[in-house]
Design a protein around this motif. Structure first.
Motif, short mmCIF file in Angstrom:
data_model
loop_
_atom_site.label_atom_id
_atom_site.label_comp_id
_atom_site.label_asym_id
_atom_site.label_seq_id
_atom_site.Cartn_x
_atom_site.Cartn_y
_atom_site.Cartn_z
N HIS A 62 -3.98 13.94 -29.42
CA HIS A 62 -3.76 14.09 -27.97
C HIS A 62 -4.74 15.12 -27.40
O HIS A 62 -4.47 16.32 -27.43
N HIS A 186 4.63 9.79 -21.17
CA HIS A 186 4.82 11.11 -20.55
C HIS A 186 6.15 11.00 -19.82
O HIS A 186 6.23 10.45 -18.73
N HIS A 242 3.76 15.20 -26.05
CA HIS A 242 4.07 16.59 -25.69
C HIS A 242 5.55 16.85 -25.39
O HIS A 242 5.90 17.35 -24.32
N CYS A 293 0.90 24.24 -17.99
CA CYS A 293 0.68 22.93 -18.59
C CYS A 293 1.94 22.12 -18.32
O CYS A 293 2.97 22.67 -17.94
N ASP A 321 -2.61 18.33 -26.88
CA ASP A 321 -2.72 18.13 -25.43
C ASP A 321 -3.82 19.05 -24.88
O ASP A 321 -3.69 19.61 -23.79
N CYS A 323 -6.43 20.43 -22.92
CA CYS A 323 -6.87 20.09 -21.57
C CYS A 323 -7.22 21.41 -20.88
O CYS A 323 -6.47 21.91 -20.03
O1 URP Z 1 -0.80 19.85 -18.63
C1 URP Z 1 -1.18 18.82 -19.18
N1 URP Z 1 -0.44 18.29 -20.11
N2 URP Z 1 -2.34 18.25 -18.82
C2 URP Z 1 -2.85 17.02 -19.29
C3 URP Z 1 -2.21 15.80 -18.71
C4 URP Z 1 -1.00 15.34 -19.48
O2 URP Z 1 0.03 15.12 -18.86
O3 URP Z 1 -1.07 15.16 -20.68
#
Ligand code: URP
Ligand code: ZN
Ligand code: ZN
Length: 467
Positions: A62, A186, A242, A293, A321, A323
């Motif tokens: 991820h 998600h 996540h 996040c 995740d 990002c």
């Molecule tokens: O905060 C996050 N997780 N950003 C990335 C987008 C997602 O929902 O995975």
């Protein structure tokens, strides 16, 4: 033909721990010898692994490299992000290609091929994010799966951006089941969340902690339960990305106990960080933005719920995740409103360090379970196994020689992700790779990067198999 011998180490797989020498010919593991039985050579390269472990390269299922989001783009691209991953022992990533609403899936996927090609330091695969499920995209799914992209992510969160409704989710799940693909959810109900966010802002609640206070765990529990019901009606397997909340985990456990093929990952941020970090103010009242996040960081006590889920196998995977957004110029877009802080955190480089130190060395998980959650299980769930995810004859020689005792400090200045802070600044951890091999080539040696841009290849994944 290039022949490499890794000698004198202890091989650790998801199931076994044993002393052995591992021989590599070109890109593959060619033989595993009992200690002192490997032929004398000649070897093109020998790596002394005495006192060290020989592990499969990490697989991070991820990541979001170069992802447009929140009015900006994640700060690592495929070059910088996969190189940072390699430093930390992750040799394969699965990134998310995004369908822009109204466009075909193909267009989004081609954009992601172009982002990665010729840039990645390690191997990569893709999931496909579907933002419209309609007759056209349902048709397109078969071709995408045939190309080796055998999982699709859908969002219950982010209305107006990625959100799809229950009918779309259900159709996507039915089609995925027909094609042998896996739906990644998600699972967080974004509709009431957006109302809570607007109400908080109206009251003048603008600081980062309100990101968590407007996304309560019940929004994740409800999304998780709804997705499980839809998957059960569709007869489809489902994978929760996540997962952060204890009540969401309970729903997954109930479903698994009923025999449903339901799977879930958590992320290091839900094991090592908490709402207390989001509440940090720093000098300017804004330090908490580093920790924004989605789903949000939860109360500290929930960390142990996630660890328990990993121990009981109700959580199968830890991915990052990843990002990242820099504080300067990116996170600061939300200085006046937490709702404008780009959502996401860096993590692709630090996952293996944190899980070894906080998991294995703290006696929360065994070494074998460490290998399973960081490499073997993501490989199995996402159709990369047995090419990747284990130490076995015929597998890709994605290998870590792992020093289980080396101390080092996590910091923005000691890590390699293209981001101007570390969520773990100053934390001392024990354990890191001395050698990282990607398909037989040493790409990191004692903290020095030896690979080059474009070494990584796209990996086709097979369809979903129960595990
Ligand atoms: O905060 C996050 N997780 N950003 C990335 C987008 C997602 O929902 O995975
Ligand atoms: Zn998500
Ligand atoms: Zn994500």
């Amino acid at each position: 033909m290039t022949k490499t011998l890794i000698s004198g180490g202890t091989v650790v797989t998801a199931t076994d721990t044993y002393a052995a020498d591992v021989a590599i010919v070109d890109e593959k593991i060619a033989a595993i010898f009992a200690p002192h039985t490997a032929p004398p050579g000649p070897w093109d390269l020998t790596i002394d692994a005495r006192g060290k472990y020989i592990l499969p390269g990490g697989i991070d299922a991820h990541t979001h490299m170069d992802m447009p989001f929140g009015g900006t783009s994640s700060s690592d691209d495929f070059e910088t992000g996969t190189r940072a991953a390699a430093y930390g022992g992750t040799t394969t990533i699965i990134d998310f290609a995004i369908q822009t609403k109204g466009d075909p899936l193909r267009k989004g996927l081609d954009t992601w091929y172009a982002k990665a090609e010729g840039k990645a330091a390690g191997d990569y695969a893709f999931h496909m994010i579907m933002t419209d499920v309609n007759d056209q995209t349902i048709d397109e799914m078969a071709g995408i799966v045939n190309e080796g992209i055998s999982s699709f992510k859908m969002f219950m969160a982010y209305p107006g951006v990625f959100h799809v409704d229950d009918g779309q989710i259900f159709r996507g799940m039915q089609r995925a089941e027909e094609l042998g693909a896996l739906i990644c959810m998600h699972a967080e109900n974004g509709i009431p969340i957006d109302i809570l966010v607007a109400q908080a802002l109206k009251k003048g609640h603008t600081t980062p902690i309100y990101h968590a206070l407007t996304r309560p765990q019940i929004a994740e529990e409800e999304g998780t339960f709804r997705a499980l019901c839809l998957a059960e009606m569709a007869g489809a397997p489902v994978y929760f990305v996540h997962l952060s909340a204890e009540r969401a985990l309970k729903r997954v456990i109930e479903a698994r106990d009923r025999g449903m093929p339901a799977y879930a990952e958590t992320c290091p941020q839900y094991l090592f960080l908490s709402q207390d970090d989001l509440a940090r103010t720093g000098d300017d009242g804004f330090e908490g933005a580093k920790f924004v996040c989605t789903p949000p960081l939860r109360p500290k006590a929930m960390q142990e719920d996630m660890w328990r889920g990993l121990r009981t196998h109700d959580l199968q995977v830890v991915s990052t995740d990843h990002c990242p957004f820099c504080m300067k110029g990116q996170k600061e877009l939300g200085k006046d409103s937490f709702a404008k802080i780009p959502n996401g955190m860096p993590g692709v480089e630090t996952r293996m360090y944190l899980l070894w130190d906080g998991g294995v060395l703290q006696n929360r998980i065994s070494m074998n379970r460490f290998v399973e959650i960081t490499a073997t299980a993501p490989a199995k769930i996402f159709g990369l196994y047995p090419k990747k995810g284990t130490i076995a004859i015929g597998a890709d020689a994605d290998i870590l020689v792992w020093d289980g005792e080396k101390r080092h400090i996590l910091s923005e200045s000691t890590t390699h992700m293209r981001v101007d802070y570390s969520p773990y600044e100053g934390k001392e951890v024990v354990g890191c790779p001395t050698h990282v091999l990607s398909r037989g080539r040493v790409i990191v040696e004692n903290g020095v990067y030896k690979g080059k841009k474009g070494d990584g290849r796209f990996v086709k994944r097979s369809t979903f198999n129960l595990m």
